[in-house]
Design a protein around this motif. Structure first.
Motif, PDB file in Angstrom:
ATOM      1  N   MET A  91       0.836  -1.187   0.000  1.00 35.07           N
ATOM      2  CA  MET A  91       0.000   0.000   0.000  1.00 35.07           C
ATOM      3  C   MET A  91       0.875   1.243   0.000  1.00 35.07           C
ATOM      4  O   MET A  91       1.909   1.271   0.656  1.00 35.07           O
ATOM      5  N   PHE A  98       3.560   0.777   2.816  1.00 36.85           N
ATOM      6  CA  PHE A  98       3.640  -0.465   3.562  1.00 36.85           C
ATOM      7  C   PHE A  98       4.131  -1.548   2.617  1.00 36.85           C
ATOM      8  O   PHE A  98       3.715  -1.605   1.463  1.00 36.85           O
ATOM      9  N   GLU A 100       5.340  -5.845   2.527  1.00 36.82           N
ATOM     10  CA  GLU A 100       5.286  -7.100   3.256  1.00 36.82           C
ATOM     11  C   GLU A 100       6.413  -7.993   2.814  1.00 36.82           C
ATOM     12  O   GLU A 100       6.649  -8.165   1.619  1.00 36.82           O
ATOM     13  N   GLN A 105       4.993  -7.114   8.269  1.00 38.69           N
ATOM     14  CA  GLN A 105       4.591  -5.870   7.639  1.00 38.69           C
ATOM     15  C   GLN A 105       5.619  -4.795   7.963  1.00 38.69           C
ATOM     16  O   GLN A 105       6.039  -4.661   9.113  1.00 38.69           O
ATOM     17  N   PHE A 107       6.678  -0.742   7.455  1.00 37.19           N
ATOM     18  CA  PHE A 107       6.243   0.595   7.046  1.00 37.19           C
ATOM     19  C   PHE A 107       7.469   1.430   6.732  1.00 37.19           C
ATOM     20  O   PHE A 107       8.408   1.492   7.522  1.00 37.19           O
ATOM     21  N   THR A 149      11.856  -2.480  15.030  1.00 38.40           N
ATOM     22  CA  THR A 149      10.845  -3.535  15.031  1.00 38.40           C
ATOM     23  C   THR A 149      10.005  -3.410  16.281  1.00 38.40           C
ATOM     24  O   THR A 149      10.474  -2.967  17.320  1.00 38.40           O
ATOM     25  N   ARG A 150       8.784  -3.806  16.130  1.00 36.23           N
ATOM     26  CA  ARG A 150       7.931  -3.865  17.297  1.00 36.23           C
ATOM     27  C   ARG A 150       7.299  -5.237  17.307  1.00 36.23           C
ATOM     28  O   ARG A 150       6.698  -5.659  16.321  1.00 36.23           O
ATOM     29  N   VAL A 151       7.487  -5.935  18.362  1.00 40.44           N
ATOM     30  CA  VAL A 151       7.020  -7.310  18.389  1.00 40.44           C
ATOM     31  C   VAL A 151       5.824  -7.412  19.316  1.00 40.44           C
ATOM     32  O   VAL A 151       5.917  -7.106  20.494  1.00 40.44           O
ATOM     33  N   GLU A 155       2.022 -10.341  16.004  1.00 37.97           N
ATOM     34  CA  GLU A 155       2.626  -9.857  14.773  1.00 37.97           C
ATOM     35  C   GLU A 155       3.911  -9.103  15.055  1.00 37.97           C
ATOM     36  O   GLU A 155       4.170  -8.693  16.182  1.00 37.97           O
ATOM     37  N   PHE A 157       5.928  -5.872  13.602  1.00 33.42           N
ATOM     38  CA  PHE A 157       5.777  -4.711  12.731  1.00 33.42           C
ATOM     39  C   PHE A 157       7.124  -4.016  12.653  1.00 33.42           C
ATOM     40  O   PHE A 157       7.807  -3.868  13.674  1.00 33.42           O
ATOM     41  N   CYS A 158       7.483  -3.632  11.479  1.00 33.78           N
ATOM     42  CA  CYS A 158       8.803  -3.029  11.321  1.00 33.78           C
ATOM     43  C   CYS A 158       8.695  -1.676  10.647  1.00 33.78           C
ATOM     44  O   CYS A 158       7.753  -1.399   9.914  1.00 33.78           O
ATOM     45  N   ILE A 159       9.689  -0.895  10.916  1.00 32.23           N
ATOM     46  CA  ILE A 159       9.843   0.364  10.207  1.00 32.23           C
ATOM     47  C   ILE A 159      11.096   0.212   9.364  1.00 32.23           C
ATOM     48  O   ILE A 159      12.129  -0.236   9.868  1.00 32.23           O
TER      49      ILE A 159
ATOM     50  N   GLY B 479      13.842   4.391  14.656  1.00 33.10           N
ATOM     51  CA  GLY B 479      13.690   3.004  15.074  1.00 33.10           C
ATOM     52  C   GLY B 479      13.465   2.866  16.565  1.00 33.10           C
ATOM     53  O   GLY B 479      12.997   1.842  17.014  1.00 33.10           O
ATOM     54  N   HIS B 481      11.693   3.004  19.957  1.00 28.53           N
ATOM     55  CA  HIS B 481      10.280   2.931  20.306  1.00 28.53           C
ATOM     56  C   HIS B 481      10.024   3.904  21.446  1.00 28.53           C
ATOM     57  O   HIS B 481      10.682   3.835  22.473  1.00 28.53           O
ATOM     58  N   MET B 495       7.066   4.257  16.758  1.00 28.25           N
ATOM     59  CA  MET B 495       8.471   4.138  16.419  1.00 28.25           C
ATOM     60  C   MET B 495       8.949   5.396  15.728  1.00 28.25           C
ATOM     61  O   MET B 495       8.251   5.941  14.868  1.00 28.25           O
ATOM     62  N   VAL B 507       5.746   6.914  14.018  1.00 24.94           N
ATOM     63  CA  VAL B 507       4.596   6.211  13.467  1.00 24.94           C
ATOM     64  C   VAL B 507       3.889   5.541  14.629  1.00 24.94           C
ATOM     65  O   VAL B 507       4.457   4.718  15.325  1.00 24.94           O
ATOM     66  N   ASP B 509       1.748   3.210  16.861  1.00 27.02           N
ATOM     67  CA  ASP B 509       1.592   1.765  16.804  1.00 27.02           C
ATOM     68  C   ASP B 509       0.198   1.354  16.370  1.00 27.02           C
ATOM     69  O   ASP B 509       0.025   0.420  15.605  1.00 27.02           O
ATOM     70  N   LYS B 512      -0.984   3.759  12.907  1.00 21.25           N
ATOM     71  CA  LYS B 512      -0.010   3.812  11.817  1.00 21.25           C
ATOM     72  C   LYS B 512       0.055   5.217  11.212  1.00 21.25           C
ATOM     73  O   LYS B 512       0.422   5.393  10.067  1.00 21.25           O
ATOM     74  N   VAL B 528       4.214  -1.112  24.455  1.00 20.58           N
ATOM     75  CA  VAL B 528       3.491  -1.017  23.197  1.00 20.58           C
ATOM     76  C   VAL B 528       2.029  -0.776  23.507  1.00 20.58           C
ATOM     77  O   VAL B 528       1.283  -1.684  23.811  1.00 20.58           O
ATOM     78  N   ARG B 633      -6.759  -4.250   8.252  1.00 25.81           N
ATOM     79  CA  ARG B 633      -5.518  -3.601   8.669  1.00 25.81           C
ATOM     80  C   ARG B 633      -4.959  -2.699   7.590  1.00 25.81           C
ATOM     81  O   ARG B 633      -4.098  -1.871   7.827  1.00 25.81           O
ATOM     82  N   HIS B 634      -5.468  -2.881   6.376  1.00 29.32           N
ATOM     83  CA  HIS B 634      -4.992  -1.995   5.322  1.00 29.32           C
ATOM     84  C   HIS B 634      -5.790  -0.700   5.275  1.00 29.32           C
ATOM     85  O   HIS B 634      -5.479   0.189   4.506  1.00 29.32           O
TER      86      HIS B 634
END
Lengths: 177, 1042
Positions: A91, A98, A100, A105, A107, A149-151, A155, A157-159, B479, B481, B495, B507, B509, B512, B528, B633-634
């Motif tokens: 997207m 975004f 994948e 995922q 961003f 990364t956020r875990v 899921e 999620f990464c930047i 990066g 958090h 992040m 961004v 969480d 987004k 988080v 989620r999109h």
């Protein structure tokens, strides 16, 4: 990054499966339960490659279910900070895009897109360089670097960034079609 | 204070003399100017006397000051001063001068004591002034005198320095005590404060030491009162006796503690410099953000850049001399000045070059504009510099003009000069933004008042460095958090994407979204959250009922309110709702139906077929009143939630509701991860008619019979309420609570007492029928089958759970709370996945059975498969010919089962023979609409819709025995050949004049031409017979000839 590791899990099996195929049942249930899940420690479990051992089952009172400790080998995928990944753009919007990479995922904020790429709205929103030679849009494949990364429980999620040498589009659906 | 006073007394003596010389000197040299000089002196005296701004020293400024304060007061005062000067000039010269300075010194003393720093230039000034005098004195005075004087002066200056360095404690010693003269607050006429003070000054000059007051203070910010310093109230009364504009009735003592406050100067910690952000304090622009472009410290004025709030129309009216309503009801909105627009309104616009800056300005009515901004000259006092805290919106506006885009951000640093203290904490990562050590990064070790001790990251530096906190800024790396700790987005986590000195982009969480915050407002955090996720009992993503009986999903939690996406399907409606406006959380298990009447429950994945969000797909998060809240989620807006009517959706994949009951913990999660959601149970294929069929069993299998019964319209068959119709509201054990239509009440009846209402097409009714069916054959139509069934049931029912197959029980009796949802197990078994479509051909459509081709599976599989069917799997595997995967795993279940006849009738195959029974009803009219699944024929045009992909057109080439089809892609069928499950195929409705193929009914397989469409019926000319038939559109498919 992918790892091949051995994990353990207690599986519960319904008594109706007791019989010749019990082991198969157990394995198929294990696959169904585990593949595709995500844990913060190991990342995504991509595939089970084998079962090392199945321990002795323990019948649980009341339900008749049996709990087996199962050790299995699996391939896990866990993104790391600083890792370079190739991903498919899913997207594009004005804040960035975004992408994948398998289940992950990522961003990429517009701050982390090279400055010469500008957002173009329209039917197919995209980021294009001023000379139009490079374009990032849906389905583009990009190479990016993960910067954070956020875990979560379910899921990761990464930047990511493409503002670095050798990062960016590696194949462009727009140009091929 | 006393000490100071003594010094001053000494000093005064000396000063007397000096001033004498001064006067003489001036008289000698500039006799003409004398008057002026006198005026100056006096004025200065006055000004210092009444003004708390000590630095307003020189004449120029003084005059300016007068202008500033404006109004009649100044004029009259000026007049007063003049008169006084004239009168005094002749006779009281020297004394007057002395006295004035006396006061002045006194005042200075006061000022000193409050703000030692502020006065020092004064003293210097004076000394410079005196120096030449001193040399002259040399000649006339004897050496001793000089020595004494020098010593004194030296001592004094020492003193000054001492003051300068005074520590807090020493300052403390200077505070007034009870022995010091007191401060009295005296009421006077409003606006006459200064005048009164001047009058008192004059009186003092006139009367000399007779007047026992020490000083008079008129404060600009205090109207209606002046302060008089005196030892006794009587002295004050004495002094003010006979003065106009002063009211002796009100003399109040200022408590000692507050005395310092009276005279303390407002904190002027920051001096305004260029590019500082400020806010206007007064006027039309009150509260507006402004940027200082120029400061004139001498005149205490600044030029600021503002976004104008000008009503051009009103301006034009005014210029043309039309009547302008004086009182403005509103403040014009801030927007950039458009000069052209002004010209259009015939407002005269001059273009001028500013002599000092060299820039060109557009001038309208004395207002200067440049680049749309208003440049306004204002008094420094009307600017607020503390806590400016511009929001990003404001800054963006200023930035718009672009030319100094960069500059503005860097200027943000000025904002931090006056930030709150104590925002650095040990362990914070910081970067030095000013000074030599710029860009040095480090960790905060210790925080003192203004200095922060940091441990630099670089080697070769001292272990810790003390740095002023104004030179530091929190530092983050992309990066990281982080969590926002203050500001509008307080509580959000995210992040860091990029850092621009003082500004951090992150961004969020949850949403987004990109959030821009000041580095100061952010702390690093591993937490988080979406920020606050909960207020009271309500959490993010909860479905809540609001005050006005509307409902919605909480999509964001703010500091005191929720953002709620309301349940209005037409358009996204987001409301900001406070806690008290929420009635309660809706936490029910409610079901809805999708377009094809499939029962949707929470977590089912649906695709939106209509509306603005068409094509989106995601799991259902909430269902209420036929409205679904879908999470995609999109979907970036509204935290990914989409609100749609359930009828606008279509279920994709099987229902997950059943899966969740499966005792194992991960099924739904697992299912999410497989992007193309596979039909979860073969018995419950994804769409259409089969769905219904499956749904019936599915409901049963999942042990969810209760739930699906809820809401069903039923008729009570027996008992007291016999004959009543109603709606099931609850199911408990064997009793059902039914809300009666006729009596407005809810009654509990035995489950066996109710019958489903034949007119209502709810799948839920079937379970109930089955439930009853075992006990009492109440459907006459089905009776022929029951004989087969009964014996088995009889034997089975009680003992079933124990030793036979538990599944069977579930399959047939949905009310038995047997939970291990088999379909899920089976899902795990790759062998059974393929069976789902197979099921479809066998599905209940009568037509299918009549048709020669695909659905014949069951006929051709005689008893062998029924042996398999010893397991309840029969309903799918038996029909499909597929070897039951469960065959081996049903231990001991089989022998008792074997009477295959028992099963045969129970299987769907039996149903067609019971027309009018609920099962068929449901299928035919509505359900049938999508029942094309089993009817596919070769050469028809279809849409292949694979999950995760867009649908593509194709032509069926071949129908495989398992129900899936080989499809050639492309609308003319010359593309790639793929194999699709029936569930992924959708018939393309033919249009008028299209060649068609009839998929159902007695003409199944025939081709024809659609010659007209009448509502849901199509008028077809059948090719073979040339008959014109009226057929339901749903059984018509577009024919593609090859």
């Amino acid at each position: 990054m992918f790892f091949h590791i051995v994990l353990e899990r207690n599986m519960q099996l319904h008594p109706r499966h007791f019989g010749r195929d019990m082991k198969d049942k157990l394995v198929s249930k294990l696959m169904k339960d585990v593949e595709g899940t995500c844990s913060g420690r190991h990342g995504f479990i991509v595939a089970i490659t084998g079962v090392e051992s199945i321990g002795k089952g323990l019948i649980r009172d009341g339900t008749g279910f049996v709990t087996f400790p199962v050790k299995y080998q699996c391939v896990v995928f866990r993104p790391f900070k600083g890792e370079i990944l190739e991903a498919v753009v899913t997207m594009v919007n004005k804040m960035g895009f975004f992408a994948e990479a398998g289940p992950v995922q990522i961003f990429v904020s517009n701050h982390l897109i090279p400055d010469d790429m500008e957002f173009q709205t329209g039917d197919m929103p995209n980021y294009t360089t001023s000379d139009g030679s490079v374009r990032i849009q849906k389905e583009s494949e990009v190479r990016l670097k993960i910067i954070g990364t956020r875990v979560d429980a379910t899921e990761i999620f990464c930047i990511g960034t493409i503002k670095d040498d050798f990062l960016g589009v590696i194949s462009d659906p727009g140009s091929t079609s | 204070m006393p000490r100071r006073r003594d010094e001053y007394e000494d000093d005064e003596l000396e000063q007397d003399e000096e001033e004498e010389y001064d006067a003489v000197d001036e008289e000698d040299e500039e006799a003409d100017d004398y008057d002026d000089g006198g005026k100056t002196k006096r004025k200065r005296g006055r000004s210092e006397f009444i003004d708390d701004y000590a630095e307003e020293e020189d004449e120029e400024e003084d005059d300016d000051d007068d202008e500033d304060y404006g109004g009649g007061g100044a004029g009259s005062r000026g007049g007063g001063a003049k008169r006084h000067r004239k009168a005094a000039s002749g006779f009281f010269d020297e004394e007057a001068q002395v006295d004035t300075d006396d006061e002045e010194e006194d005042e200075d003393g006061d000022d000193d004591f409050i703000d030692p720093g502020a006065d020092i230039p004064d003293e210097d000034d004076r000394r410079i002034h005196r120096r030449p005098l001193l040399s002259r004195e040399d000649e006339q005075e004897d050496v001793e005198e000089i020595e004494r004087r020098i010593q004194e002066r030296y001592a004094k200056s020492l003193n000054v320095e001492y003051d300068e360095e005074a520590t807090d404690v020493e300052q403390q010693a200077l505070l007034p005590s009870i022995r010091d003269p007191k401060l009295w607050m005296v009421k006077c006429a409003i606006g006459r404060e200064r005048e009164v003070a001047v009058c008192l000054l004059q009186k003092c000059i006139d009367k000399g030491p007779e007047l026992q007051i020490r000083s008079v203070v008129a404060l600009d910010h205090l109207k209606n009162y002046i302060y008089i310093e005196a030892d006794k109230e009587a002295h004050v009364r004495e002094a003010i006796k006979g003065l106009r504009n002063i009211y002796p009735s009100k003399i109040m003592l200022v408590p000692i503690k507050e005395m310092t406050d009276v005279l303390s100067v407002e904190s002027k910690a920051i001096d305004i410099s260029r590019d500082t952000w400020v806010r206007m304090k007064i006027g039309t622009y009150k509260g507006d953000l402004a940027k200082v472009v120029d400061v004139d410290n001498v005149r205490l004025r600044a030029t600021v850049k503002l976004i104008p709030r000008i009503d051009l129309q009103a301006l034009a009216n005014k210029l043309e001399g039309r009547e302008v309503p004086k009182k403005k009801a509103y403040v014009p909105p801030a927007r950039f000045m458009n000069i052209d627009e002004a010209r259009e309104l015939n407002i005269r616009v001059e273009r001028r070059r500013d002599p000092s800056s060299g820039d060109y300005f557009e001038k309208i009515e004395g207002m200067m504009f440049k680049d749309g901004f208003l440049y306004k000259n204002v008094s420094l006092k009307s600017l607020r510099t503390l806590n400016v805290q511009p929001t990003f919106d404001e800054l963006e506006k200023f930035r718009k003009t672009g030319e100094n885009g960069d500059g503005d951000t860097s200027n943000l640093s000025t904002l931090f000069a006056n930030r709150k203290k104590g925002h650095f904490m040990k362990g914070d990562r910081v970067i030095v933004v000013k000074g030599d050590l710029r860009n040095l990064k480090g960790l905060v070790e210790k925080v003192e008042e203004d200095t922060v001790h940091i441990k630099p990251n670089e080697k070769g530096l001292p272990k810790t460095l003390a740095i002023n906190d104004k030179e530091l800024c929190k530092y983050f790396e992309p990066g990281n958090h982080v969590k926002v700790v203050s500001g509008a987005t307080e509580g959000a986590t995210g992040m860091v994407v990029s850092v621009e000195v003082h500004v951090v982009n992150l961004v969020s969480d949850t949403t987004k979204e990109l959030i821009r915050v000041f580095a100061d407002n952010v702390v690093e955090s591993s937490e988080v959250t979406s920020g606050v996720t909960r207020i009271g009992d309500y959490e993010l993503h909860d479905l809540v009922l609001l005050d006005d009986n509307s409902f919605g999903v909480i999509i964001r939690v703010e500091s005191e309110a929720f953002q709620v996406l309301k349940g209005v399907p037409e358009r996204p409606d987001v409301a900001l709702v406070r806690l008290r406006e929420i009635k309660y959380k809706i936490d029910k298990k409610i079901f809805a139906k999708d377009r094809y009447k499939n029962t949707l429950s929470v977590k089912d994945v649906v695709k939106i077929l209509e509306g603005p969000c068409r094509g989106k797909q995601g799991p259902v998060e909430h269902i209420f009143k036929g409205i679904l809240f879908i999470y995609d989620r999109h979907h970036l807006e509204h935290a990914g939630f989409i609100c749609v009517k359930s009828e606008c959706c279509m279920m994709v994949g099987g229902s997950r509701a059943n899966g969740d009951r499966n005792g194992n913990t991960t099924p739904s999660r697992f299912a999410h991860l497989r992007t193309p959601p596979r039909p979860q149970s073969p018995m419950r294929p994804p769409r259409g008619g089969p769905m219904n069929f499956g749904g019936r069993h599915g409901g049963g299998r999942g042990g969810r019979g209760h739930d699906s019964l809820i809401g069903a319209a039923v008729k009570i068959r027996l008992g007291h309420y016999k004959g009543c119709k109603g709606r099931v509201v609850d199911v408990k054990g064997t009793t059902v609570r039914v809300e009666l239509e006729s009596q407005m009440k809810v009654v509990a009846v035995d489950r066996s007492y109710i019958s489903d209402n034949a007119n209502v097409t709810t799948p839920s009714r079937e379970p109930s029928r089955y439930g009853m069916g075992s006990e009492t054959p109440m459907h006459p139509s089905r009776t022929p089958m029951h004989p087969f069934m009964t014996p088995m049931r009889d034997s089975g029912a009680p003992s079933l759970d124990g030793m036979r197959t538990p599944m069977r029980d579930r399959a047939w009796n949905p009310y038995t709370p047997m939970s291990p949802a088999r379909d899920n197990w089976e899902d795990g078994n790759p062998g059974s996945w393929g069976t789902s479509p197979q099921y479809q051909p066998g599905s209940p459509s009568r037509r299918a059975y009549e048709a020669p081709t695909p659905g014949s599976g069951w006929t051709s599989t005689p008893s062998s498969s029924y042996n398999d069917a010893g397991t309840p799997r029969d309903s799918s595997s038996a029909y499909a010919n597929a070897p039951s995967p469960y065959l081996p795993s049903t231990p001991g279940g089989q022998p008792p089962m074997t009477p295959s006849s028992a099963y045969l009738p129970g299987t769907p195959g039996g149903q067609p023979m019971t027309p009018g029974s609920g099962g068929l009803d449901m299928m035919s009219p509505v359900g049938g609409a999508d029942n094309e699944g089993p009817w596919f024929l070769p050469d028809i045009l279809v849409n292949v819709r694979r999950s995760g992909e867009d649908s593509s057109k194709g032509v069926i080439r071949e129908i495989l025995p398992d129900g899936s089809c080989k499809i050639a892609l492309g609308s003319s069928g010359n593309g790639e050949i793929i194999t699709s499950l029936a569930s992924e195929i959708e018939v393309v409705a033919p249009r008028k004049a299209d060649k068609i193929k009839i998929m159902g009914g007695q003409y199944r397989g025939s081709t024809g031409k659609l010659i007209g469409i009448d509502g849901t019926d199509g008028i077809v000319k059948v090719d073979d017979t040339l008959d014109v038939k009226i057929l339901d559109m749903v059984i018509l498919a577009k024919l593609v000839q090859t």
